[in-house]
Design a protein around this motif. Structure first.
Motif, PDB file in Angstrom:
ATOM      1  N   ALA A 197       0.933  -1.186   0.008  1.00 50.62           N
ATOM      2  CA  ALA A 197      -0.004   0.023  -0.140  1.00 50.62           C
ATOM      3  C   ALA A 197       0.829   1.432  -0.018  1.00 50.62           C
ATOM      4  O   ALA A 197       0.388   2.432  -0.448  1.00 50.62           O
ATOM      5  N   GLY A 198       2.150   1.141   0.373  1.00 54.16           N
ATOM      6  CA  GLY A 198       3.005   2.491   0.569  1.00 54.16           C
ATOM      7  C   GLY A 198       2.222   3.697   1.277  1.00 54.16           C
ATOM      8  O   GLY A 198       1.943   3.422   2.417  1.00 54.16           O
ATOM      9  N   VAL A 202     -11.864  -1.763   1.391  1.00 57.45           N
ATOM     10  CA  VAL A 202     -10.382  -2.000   1.109  1.00 57.45           C
ATOM     11  C   VAL A 202      -9.407  -2.321   2.313  1.00 57.45           C
ATOM     12  O   VAL A 202      -9.491  -1.619   3.211  1.00 57.45           O
ATOM     13  N   ILE A 203      -8.680  -3.307   2.114  1.00 57.57           N
ATOM     14  CA  ILE A 203      -7.567  -3.539   3.269  1.00 57.57           C
ATOM     15  C   ILE A 203      -6.185  -3.229   2.622  1.00 57.57           C
ATOM     16  O   ILE A 203      -6.095  -4.023   1.643  1.00 57.57           O
ATOM     17  N   GLY A 204      -5.340  -2.319   3.043  1.00 61.19           N
ATOM     18  CA  GLY A 204      -4.110  -2.232   2.566  1.00 61.19           C
ATOM     19  C   GLY A 204      -3.099  -2.947   3.505  1.00 61.19           C
ATOM     20  O   GLY A 204      -3.531  -3.110   4.769  1.00 61.19           O
ATOM     21  N   VAL A 205      -1.906  -3.469   2.856  1.00 67.17           N
ATOM     22  CA  VAL A 205      -1.099  -3.974   3.670  1.00 67.17           C
ATOM     23  C   VAL A 205       0.415  -3.514   3.346  1.00 67.17           C
ATOM     24  O   VAL A 205       0.723  -3.348   2.031  1.00 67.17           O
ATOM     25  N   GLU A 206       1.024  -3.122   4.173  1.00 65.99           N
ATOM     26  CA  GLU A 206       2.381  -2.489   4.009  1.00 65.99           C
ATOM     27  C   GLU A 206       3.198  -3.220   4.985  1.00 65.99           C
ATOM     28  O   GLU A 206       2.999  -3.308   6.094  1.00 65.99           O
ATOM     29  N   ILE A 207       4.762  -3.453   4.427  1.00 67.53           N
ATOM     30  CA  ILE A 207       5.563  -4.133   5.214  1.00 67.53           C
ATOM     31  C   ILE A 207       6.226  -3.108   5.938  1.00 67.53           C
ATOM     32  O   ILE A 207       6.933  -3.390   7.057  1.00 67.53           O
ATOM     33  N   VAL A 208       6.636  -1.800   5.587  1.00 68.77           N
ATOM     34  CA  VAL A 208       7.373  -1.002   6.147  1.00 68.77           C
ATOM     35  C   VAL A 208       6.547  -0.059   7.247  1.00 68.77           C
ATOM     36  O   VAL A 208       5.449   0.605   6.875  1.00 68.77           O
ATOM     37  N   PRO A 209       6.956  -0.332   8.559  1.00 69.48           N
ATOM     38  CA  PRO A 209       5.931   0.155   9.752  1.00 69.48           C
ATOM     39  C   PRO A 209       5.509   1.828   9.585  1.00 69.48           C
ATOM     40  O   PRO A 209       4.770   2.330   9.550  1.00 69.48           O
ATOM     41  N   ARG A 239       3.303   2.471   6.616  1.00 67.05           N
ATOM     42  CA  ARG A 239       1.992   2.031   7.295  1.00 67.05           C
ATOM     43  C   ARG A 239       1.430   3.362   8.024  1.00 67.05           C
ATOM     44  O   ARG A 239       0.217   3.611   7.907  1.00 67.05           O
ATOM     45  N   ASP A 240       2.266   3.868   9.043  1.00 63.91           N
ATOM     46  CA  ASP A 240       1.619   5.129   9.724  1.00 63.91           C
ATOM     47  C   ASP A 240       1.323   6.243   8.928  1.00 63.91           C
ATOM     48  O   ASP A 240       0.365   6.652   9.118  1.00 63.91           O
ATOM     49  N   LEU A 241       2.038   6.284   7.738  1.00 65.24           N
ATOM     50  CA  LEU A 241       1.949   7.723   7.005  1.00 65.24           C
ATOM     51  C   LEU A 241       0.697   7.315   6.045  1.00 65.24           C
ATOM     52  O   LEU A 241       0.107   8.227   5.970  1.00 65.24           O
ATOM     53  N   ALA A 242       0.501   6.072   5.611  1.00 65.28           N
ATOM     54  CA  ALA A 242      -0.648   5.942   4.882  1.00 65.28           C
ATOM     55  C   ALA A 242      -1.922   5.922   5.864  1.00 65.28           C
ATOM     56  O   ALA A 242      -3.092   6.635   5.319  1.00 65.28           O
ATOM     57  N   ASP A 268     -12.469 -10.200  -3.615  1.00 63.42           N
ATOM     58  CA  ASP A 268     -12.867  -9.822  -4.850  1.00 63.42           C
ATOM     59  C   ASP A 268     -11.671  -9.474  -5.704  1.00 63.42           C
ATOM     60  O   ASP A 268     -11.805  -9.892  -6.988  1.00 63.42           O
ATOM     61  N   ARG A 269     -10.939  -8.781  -5.158  1.00 64.29           N
ATOM     62  CA  ARG A 269      -9.749  -8.109  -5.917  1.00 64.29           C
ATOM     63  C   ARG A 269      -8.748  -8.096  -4.937  1.00 64.29           C
ATOM     64  O   ARG A 269      -8.693  -7.903  -3.856  1.00 64.29           O
ATOM     65  N   VAL A 270      -7.376  -8.389  -5.597  1.00 60.79           N
ATOM     66  CA  VAL A 270      -6.025  -7.829  -5.099  1.00 60.79           C
ATOM     67  C   VAL A 270      -5.200  -7.145  -6.081  1.00 60.79           C
ATOM     68  O   VAL A 270      -5.060  -7.697  -7.380  1.00 60.79           O
ATOM     69  N   LEU A 271      -4.656  -6.267  -5.438  1.00 62.54           N
ATOM     70  CA  LEU A 271      -3.871  -5.398  -6.254  1.00 62.54           C
ATOM     71  C   LEU A 271      -2.255  -5.433  -5.633  1.00 62.54           C
ATOM     72  O   LEU A 271      -2.413  -5.248  -4.341  1.00 62.54           O
ATOM     73  N   VAL A 272      -1.410  -5.633  -6.449  1.00 65.29           N
ATOM     74  CA  VAL A 272       0.142  -5.938  -5.821  1.00 65.29           C
ATOM     75  C   VAL A 272       0.763  -4.639  -6.545  1.00 65.29           C
ATOM     76  O   VAL A 272       0.807  -4.511  -7.634  1.00 65.29           O
ATOM     77  N   SER A 273       1.190  -3.714  -5.807  1.00 68.13           N
ATOM     78  CA  SER A 273       2.193  -2.766  -6.150  1.00 68.13           C
ATOM     79  C   SER A 273       3.678  -2.601  -6.126  1.00 68.13           C
ATOM     80  O   SER A 273       4.340  -1.709  -5.655  1.00 68.13           O
ATOM     81  N   ALA A 274       4.128  -3.957  -6.131  1.00 71.60           N
ATOM     82  CA  ALA A 274       5.330  -4.257  -6.201  1.00 71.60           C
ATOM     83  C   ALA A 274       5.740  -5.467  -7.036  1.00 71.60           C
ATOM     84  O   ALA A 274       4.834  -6.290  -7.217  1.00 71.60           O
TER      85      ALA A 274
END
Length: 189
Positions: free
Chosen positions: A66-67, A85-92, A95-98, A129-135
């Protein structure tokens, strides 16, 4: 505006999801650095990915990588108040900025979670229903395909090719490629 994707991109200001020093470049059709080696994707690329997702109102969507939260907000706009919508981000820190950038949104409708160590996606609330990957993935991320519901659709760059996966009711998949793109790598644990 008859085009829902263009309407979403007009309604969700990219600059609201950029670090202060990058906001003046928000209208540039290029990826922009957001820190921690990550980028806010090029608008033209985001538009192409959203078109491949074939989104509709009321859908449940997972946004992996999610960046800054911009794509998460765009997805929320496209699925409407009846979707989620659930965003998932690996960089804490990202995730806080988002989460801060999405603070005006209903958390029951859209949120960004911190990725769990050793887990790709957010299987606890699957199916989607949908999954988007931005990496960029090195190979097709099977754990994300497994998080799709019947008829679900995944869009992910794999080895530089934009890949679209449709899951059928019997669990089979149809995989197609849609052009070459460059992304930061999909980080794994």
């Amino acid at each position: 505006m008859d085009d829902p994707i263009r309407a979403a991109m007009a309604a969700v200001a990219r600059e609201d999801f950029l670090p202060e020093g990058q906001r003046k470049h928000a209208s540039t059709d290029a990826p922009l650095a957001i820190g921690w080696g990550q980028t806010n994707s090029q608008p033209h690329t985001v538009e192409a990915m959203l078109r491949l997702l074939d989104l509709g109102p009321g859908m449940r969507v997972l946004d992996v990588g999610a960046g800054s939260g911009w794509t998460t907000a765009l997805l929320a706009h496209l699925v409407g108040e009846d979707g989620s919508v659930i965003g998932v981000e690996i960089v804490p820190e990202l995730r806080d900025l988002a989460s801060a950038a999405l603070s005006g949104y209903d958390p029951e409708h859209v949120r960004v979670e911190l990725a769990e160590r050793g887990v790709l996606g957010w299987p606890a609330e699957a199916p989607y229903d949908r999954v988007l990957v931005s990496a960029a993935a090195r190979s097709l991320p099977t754990p994300l395909v497994d998080q799709l519901g019947d008829g679900g659709l995944l869009v992910v760059p794999v080895r530089g090719r934009m890949t679209r996966v449709v899951r059928s009711a019997d669990g089979g998949t149809t995989v197609t490629e849609h052009g070459a793109y460059r992304f930061v790598p999909l980080l794994d644990w």
